[in-house]
Write an enzyme that holds these catalytic residues in place. Structure first.
Site, PDB file in Angstrom:
ATOM      1  CG  HIS A 138      -2.070   0.927   1.128  1.00 58.32           C
ATOM      2  ND1 HIS A 138      -1.984   2.273   1.355  1.00 58.32           N
ATOM      3  CD2 HIS A 138      -3.331   0.674   0.765  1.00 58.32           C
ATOM      4  CE1 HIS A 138      -3.178   2.821   1.159  1.00 58.32           C
ATOM      5  NE2 HIS A 138      -4.008   1.875   0.780  1.00 58.32           N
ATOM      6  CG  ASP A 190      -8.443  -4.339  -2.824  1.00 56.95           C
ATOM      7  OD1 ASP A 190      -7.669  -3.373  -2.923  1.00 56.95           O
ATOM      8  OD2 ASP A 190      -9.672  -4.256  -2.977  1.00 56.95           O
TER       9      ASP A 190
HETATM   10  C1  SDX Z   1      -6.329   0.012  -2.872  1.00 54.47           C
HETATM   11  O1  SDX Z   1      -4.438   4.487  -2.052  1.00 54.47           O
HETATM   12  C2  SDX Z   1      -5.420   3.905  -1.391  1.00 54.47           C
HETATM   13  O2  SDX Z   1      -5.826   4.305  -0.321  1.00 54.47           O
HETATM   14  C3  SDX Z   1      -6.012   2.695  -2.115  1.00 54.47           C
HETATM   15  C4  SDX Z   1      -7.023   1.870  -1.337  1.00 54.47           C
HETATM   16  C5  SDX Z   1      -8.312   2.643  -1.065  1.00 54.47           C
HETATM   17  O3  SDX Z   1      -9.008   2.304  -0.106  1.00 54.47           O
HETATM   18  O4  SDX Z   1      -8.653   3.520  -1.897  1.00 54.47           O
HETATM   19  O5  SDX Z   1      -6.459   1.461  -0.094  1.00 54.47           O
HETATM   20  C6  SDX Z   1      -7.444   0.636  -2.125  1.00 54.47           C
HETATM   21  O6  SDX Z   1      -6.125   0.347  -3.995  1.00 54.47           O
HETATM   22  C7  SDX Z   1      -5.442  -0.966  -2.159  1.00 54.47           C
HETATM   23  C8  SDX Z   1      -4.237  -1.455  -3.047  1.00 54.47           C
HETATM   24  C9  SDX Z   1      -4.760  -2.545  -3.989  1.00 54.47           C
HETATM   25  N1  SDX Z   1      -3.708  -2.918  -4.948  1.00 54.47           N
HETATM   26  C10 SDX Z   1      -3.050  -4.088  -4.865  1.00 54.47           C
HETATM   27  O7  SDX Z   1      -3.199  -4.899  -3.950  1.00 54.47           O
HETATM   28  C11 SDX Z   1      -2.073  -4.340  -6.018  1.00 54.47           C
HETATM   29  C12 SDX Z   1      -0.751  -4.910  -5.476  1.00 54.47           C
HETATM   30  N2  SDX Z   1      -0.074  -3.819  -4.726  1.00 54.47           N
HETATM   31  C13 SDX Z   1       0.900  -3.041  -5.434  1.00 54.47           C
HETATM   32  O8  SDX Z   1       0.787  -2.948  -6.819  1.00 54.47           O
HETATM   33  C14 SDX Z   1       1.368  -1.800  -4.676  1.00 54.47           C
HETATM   34  O9  SDX Z   1       1.672  -2.202  -3.409  1.00 54.47           O
HETATM   35  C15 SDX Z   1       0.452  -0.591  -4.643  1.00 54.47           C
HETATM   36  C16 SDX Z   1      -0.014  -0.203  -5.982  1.00 54.47           C
HETATM   37  C17 SDX Z   1      -0.724  -0.854  -3.755  1.00 54.47           C
HETATM   38  C18 SDX Z   1       1.255   0.551  -4.019  1.00 54.47           C
HETATM   39  O10 SDX Z   1       2.226   0.886  -4.946  1.00 54.47           O
HETATM   40  P1  SDX Z   1       3.395   1.936  -4.586  1.00 54.47           P
HETATM   41  O11 SDX Z   1       3.104   2.706  -3.369  1.00 54.47           O
HETATM   42  O12 SDX Z   1       3.688   2.701  -5.842  1.00 54.47           O
HETATM   43  O13 SDX Z   1       4.592   1.017  -4.217  1.00 54.47           O
HETATM   44  P2  SDX Z   1       5.708   0.553  -5.218  1.00 54.47           P
HETATM   45  O14 SDX Z   1       5.085  -0.037  -6.443  1.00 54.47           O
HETATM   46  O15 SDX Z   1       6.669   1.680  -5.397  1.00 54.47           O
HETATM   47  O16 SDX Z   1       6.392  -0.628  -4.391  1.00 54.47           O
HETATM   48  C19 SDX Z   1       7.491  -0.383  -3.526  1.00 54.47           C
HETATM   49  C20 SDX Z   1       8.305  -1.686  -3.619  1.00 54.47           C
HETATM   50  C21 SDX Z   1       8.706  -2.044  -5.051  1.00 54.47           C
HETATM   51  O17 SDX Z   1       9.888  -2.833  -4.982  1.00 54.47           O
HETATM   52  P3  SDX Z   1      11.352  -2.068  -5.160  1.00 54.47           P
HETATM   53  O18 SDX Z   1      11.274  -1.307  -6.469  1.00 54.47           O
HETATM   54  O19 SDX Z   1      11.500  -1.182  -3.945  1.00 54.47           O
HETATM   55  O20 SDX Z   1      12.358  -3.217  -5.199  1.00 54.47           O
HETATM   56  O21 SDX Z   1       7.524  -2.795  -3.153  1.00 54.47           O
HETATM   57  C22 SDX Z   1       7.316  -3.700  -4.235  1.00 54.47           C
HETATM   58  C23 SDX Z   1       7.610  -2.953  -5.507  1.00 54.47           C
HETATM   59  O22 SDX Z   1       8.014  -3.838  -6.530  1.00 54.47           O
HETATM   60  N3  SDX Z   1       5.908  -4.115  -4.156  1.00 54.47           N
HETATM   61  C24 SDX Z   1       5.461  -5.347  -4.380  1.00 54.47           C
HETATM   62  C25 SDX Z   1       4.075  -5.298  -4.146  1.00 54.47           C
HETATM   63  N4  SDX Z   1       3.717  -4.046  -3.800  1.00 54.47           N
HETATM   64  C26 SDX Z   1       4.864  -3.316  -3.810  1.00 54.47           C
HETATM   65  N5  SDX Z   1       6.094  -6.483  -4.754  1.00 54.47           N
HETATM   66  C27 SDX Z   1       5.314  -7.582  -4.905  1.00 54.47           C
HETATM   67  N6  SDX Z   1       3.981  -7.612  -4.681  1.00 54.47           N
HETATM   68  C28 SDX Z   1       3.335  -6.487  -4.303  1.00 54.47           C
HETATM   69  N7  SDX Z   1       2.016  -6.524  -4.083  1.00 54.47           N
END
Ligand code: SDX
Length: 441
Positions: A316, A373
């Site tokens: 998140h 989720d």
């Molecule tokens: C919702 O914003 C809100 O409030 C949203 C929400 C709401 O109520 O409105 O809470 C609802 O959208 C919840 C999130 C649902 N999405 C998912 O579950 C999809 C999977 N999660 C990710 O795609 C990610 O965690 C996000 C999109 C939720 C957040 O993305 P960020 O903040 O841009 O984080 P990032 O992509 O920069 O990740 C930081 C690191 C990265 O690795 P490095 O580059 O540091 O090596 O963490 C890794 C990412 O690759 N990472 C993950 C991951 N989430 C982050 N690696 C594997 N699996 C994951 N799920």
């Protein structure tokens, strides 16, 4: 500084910035929970520079009094009330009114709004024909976004909202009719006749009645299902400046009406990184359940950047601790799923994935925890909601938050159209070359 700002100058004093030998002073503001921000409203005028922050991870777009999140502590409060206090007593509609109007409704306010939800539940018969224009396979989120915009065509008197009385009429229509539109999108996808709303049913039972009743067989909503879906809607009702709510504020800042702004919010919520994640989680669990891949190998894949696979329902932008909503939904899922659908193998797989990820350095170092989720889909499936309707349910829950933010922004004194800047990296000054003078290929 935003004229209607409710923040205060930080006691730490202004920030100073040194650029090319010049020193600049920028105000620092502090919110009611001690959050601090550097107000860069005068930065470009003072320095000729802008800031750059793709994804807005470090950038506040507004001041807001609606929802507070402390991502490090895993705190979520609606108008100051912790969501944990919503488990038993209130209904989704009470929480909706709290978010929109800033206070818990009196008995009279609650009843008046509930009566209008009943009064406004039907959609114009003309709207029904629009469903027929969609293929049966149309994604329900596409229909929902289109029909919320279409709804504005039937209420031109609500395109501009001047006071809370007009807001009430628009909010009651949207919150009531989104159920009907959602249910009819589902019925259309199954080739089933539309079921009219029943004025004798409350909010959640009426939604499920319109989705699942048959012309001669009324669906009766079990109490445990009503409570569970009420909680799911409450927990999704707002989440400060998430992607879809920021979209609603961005679109509303141009003066677009509430219906069009919420329709844009539906489109943003649809994405699998946002509200569409609850569908992606189910698809991930079913893929593992089919035996195509083990939980251990899936987590391994999710750690490899080049795989482009993510552990859906994990991570998140704000929570670097457990998402409090995930904890609450997991608890309800553990209680309800066995009761409603026996032992669900997908719940066992979810637990296994969480155990593996939460003991893996990759997830621990990045503070990746289950988000809202991760368990919501399993719970919706146990209630009988089809997977392609999961994000629609999320949208029904989030609608009051969108309305609250649209209205808060609409009421901001001196509010301006949202129009970010950019840093241009394209070709410098070039000339047009007539086509006959251009090379081949
Ligand atoms: C919702 O914003 C809100 O409030 C949203 C929400 C709401 O109520 O409105 O809470 C609802 O959208 C919840 C999130 C649902 N999405 C998912 O579950 C999809 C999977 N999660 C990710 O795609 C990610 O965690 C996000 C999109 C939720 C957040 O993305 P960020 O903040 O841009 O984080 P990032 O992509 O920069 O990740 C930081 C690191 C990265 O690795 P490095 O580059 O540091 O090596 O963490 C890794 C990412 O690759 N990472 C993950 C991951 N989430 C982050 N690696 C594997 N699996 C994951 N799920």
């Amino acid at each position: 500084m935003n004229e209607s700002a409710n923040s205060n100058p930080s006691p730490l004093g202004p920030a100073s910035l040194t650029l090319a030998g010049h020193s600049y002073s920028l105000p620092v503001i502090e919110g009611s929970e001690g959050e601090r921000a550097i107000d860069i409203g005068s930065l470009r005028a003072q320095t000729g520079h802008i800031t750059l922050d793709p994804g807005y991870g470090n950038t506040g777009s507004c001041e807001s009094a609606i929802t507070f999140i402390d991502g490090d502590a895993g705190i979520l409060r609606y108008r100051g009330i912790p969501i944990e206090q919503f488990v038993d007593s209130p209904t989704f509609i009470e929480v909706a009114l709290l978010l929109i109007y800033g206070h818990l409704p009196s008995q009279e306010e609650y009843e008046r709004f509930s009566e209008d939800l009943t009064r406004f539940a039907n959609i114009d018969e003309g709207m029904k024909h629009q469903f027929e224009g969609f293929p049966r396979s149309a994604p329900p989120m596409a229909i929902l976004s289109a029909m919320l915009n279409a709804l504005s065509c039937y209420h031109p008197e609500l395109h501009e909202l001047e006071d809370e009385a007009e807001l009430h009429h628009a909010a009651a229509r949207l919150i009531s009719k989104i159920r009907t539109i959602a249910a009819y999108a589902f019925r259309h996808s199954r080739g089933l006749p539309y079921i009219y709303p029943d004025p004798g049913l409350r909010y959640v039972p009426n939604l499920l009645h319109m989705m699942f009743s048959l012309p001669y067989q009324q669906y009766v909503c079990p109490n445990v299902v009503r409570k569970a879906l009420n909680l799911i809607l409450m927990l999704h009702a707002d989440h400060e400046q998430n992607c879809s709510t920021s979209t609603v504020r961005m679109v509303g800042s141009s003066g677009a009406n509430l219906f069009a702004s919420c329709a844009a919010g539906v489109s943003a919520l649809w994405g699998p990184l946002h509200g569409g994640a609850n569908v992606a989680v189910l698809e991930m669990l079913e893929q593992i359940h089919r035996g195509n891949i083990t939980p251990e190998d899936y987590v391994k894949l999710a750690k490899e950047k080049e795989s482009k696979v993510r552990l859906m329902g994990f991570g998140h932008r704000v929570y670097k601790n457990f998402d409090p909503r995930a904890l609450m939904l997991q608890k309800v899922a553990e209680e309800l799923v066995p009761m409603l659908s026996g032992n669900d193998p997908l719940l066992d797989i979810a637990r296994r994935l969480e155990d593996i990820a939460r003991s893996d350095p990759y997830f621990i170092e990045r503070n990746l925890y289950p988000n809202v989720d991760f368990y919501s889909g399993i719970l919706l499936r146990a209630i009988g909601i089809p997977t392609n309707m999961f994000t629609v349910i999320f949208a029904i829950g989030r609608l009051p938050g969108w309305i609250a933010h649209w209205w808060e922004q609409n009421q901001t004194v001196g509010g301006r159209i949202a129009r970010p800047r950019q840093i241009y990296t394209g070709p410098t000054l070039s000339d047009y070359i007539p086509i006959e003078e251009r090379g081949q290929g």
